[in-house]
Write a protein that holds these residues in place. Sequence first.
Motif, short mmCIF file in Angstrom:
data_model
loop_
_atom_site.label_atom_id
_atom_site.label_comp_id
_atom_site.label_asym_id
_atom_site.label_seq_id
_atom_site.Cartn_x
_atom_site.Cartn_y
_atom_site.Cartn_z
N UNK A 124 33.16 32.86 43.36
CA UNK A 124 33.73 34.19 43.55
C UNK A 124 34.97 34.14 44.43
N UNK A 125 34.92 33.33 45.51
CA UNK A 125 36.09 33.20 46.38
C UNK A 125 37.29 32.63 45.63
N UNK A 126 37.04 31.61 44.81
CA UNK A 126 38.13 31.02 44.03
C UNK A 126 38.69 32.02 43.03
N UNK A 127 37.79 32.70 42.32
CA UNK A 127 38.22 33.68 41.32
C UNK A 127 39.06 34.78 41.96
N UNK A 128 38.59 35.30 43.07
CA UNK A 128 39.30 36.41 43.70
C UNK A 128 40.63 35.94 44.31
N UNK A 187 35.52 39.97 39.83
CA UNK A 187 36.86 39.75 40.39
C UNK A 187 37.87 40.67 39.71
N UNK A 188 37.75 40.81 38.41
CA UNK A 188 38.64 41.70 37.66
C UNK A 188 38.46 43.14 38.12
N UNK A 240 40.88 47.06 45.79
CA UNK A 240 41.41 46.89 47.14
C UNK A 240 42.93 47.00 47.16
N UNK A 241 43.60 46.66 46.05
CA UNK A 241 45.05 46.86 46.00
C UNK A 241 45.39 48.36 46.00
N UNK A 242 44.40 49.18 45.68
CA UNK A 242 44.60 50.62 45.78
C UNK A 242 44.56 51.11 47.21
N UNK A 243 44.06 50.26 48.12
CA UNK A 243 43.96 50.62 49.53
C UNK A 243 45.06 49.96 50.36
N UNK A 244 45.48 48.78 49.96
CA UNK A 244 46.54 48.06 50.68
C UNK A 244 47.23 47.10 49.72
N UNK A 245 48.51 46.90 49.93
CA UNK A 245 49.26 45.92 49.14
C UNK A 245 49.54 44.66 49.95
N UNK A 267 39.69 40.63 53.58
CA UNK A 267 38.65 41.64 53.35
C UNK A 267 37.69 41.14 52.28
N UNK A 268 38.22 40.52 51.21
CA UNK A 268 37.37 39.97 50.16
C UNK A 268 36.54 38.81 50.67
#
Length: 332
Positions: A117-121, A219-220, A226-231, A239-240
């Motif tokens: 999951x870490x790699x995917x994200x 991941x998708x 989260x990009x909707x909360x911060x860029x 955070x992930x």
Amino acid sequence: MDVPLWVWLATIGAMIAILAIDLAIVDHPWSKKSGPKEFGVKQAGWWAAFYIGIAIIFGFGVWYFGGSTAAGEYFAGFVTEKSLSVDNLFIFYLIIGSFAVPKKYQHEVLLVGIVIALVMRGIFIAIGAQAINAWSEVFYLFGAFLIYTAVKIVYDHVKQDDGDQDFTDSFAVRMVKKVWPVTDDYHGAHLTVVQNGKRYVTPMLMVIVAIGVTDLVFAVDSIPAIFGLTQDAYIVFTANAFALLGLRQLYFLLAGLMDKLAYISWGLAVIMVFIGIKMLLHALHENGVHVPEVSIGMSLTVIIGVMVVTIVASLLKARYDGKKAESVDAGK
């Protein structure tokens, strides 16, 4: 935040060190005598508290070095990703149950799942950051996708209740079975074994394949949220990462509560819709349309509020169902 390369490297190194220490303390990889052990609830509770604690401390560090806005974005992102990770645990729970993974090997399966999951994200964070920098209209796509994700979360939740999902017969698992024969039983934590001079894969590998595909799907789903909360790519990554660290301990802590959190998926769906609308408003604002934008403070309030209401409502429902079952048994 303007984060230098050495801070990125130090952060990633710290994450790897934490996972290594976790592995060394929990799994005792050097010990050949003890072998894998079952993970207790008390042990899981202490580790889960430890991971949440270091995530909060890191958030205060972001506040100190990056300011209150960056800290607000981090905490909003962490709560959102942690909530999505809990939903991820429900799927892990179903997968592990479908493949009948022995309890003493479950924490090893979960560790592999977290690393995947870490790699995917990480990959999707890099792609998402580049897409946002190159094309601001991508927020329209992300916003629409999150609203679609909310619908899918509810649909999958209903589908699980109907018992229609069979993770042992997923497309990825079937493809592996076409290439290699699979043993009927587990052979410890081994992924493959040789029997009668022929290489077989074990059900353990099938579990990891199923979890890997699940991690890809999540991941998708989670990165646009989260990009909707911060860029800020650094905040998105940390955070992930902190949401995923300690996930396997949280699994064993929540294993007894899985059936009691009935409304968790509905709460996540509400959060996805909220962030999706936030992204659409942001996209309109970026393109010169005068619309109100949602502040990070309001985002954090809504996200925490929805999750609190969801958890309380789920526990109240579980309590009501328990009393109802007791009254039915008493009436027999």
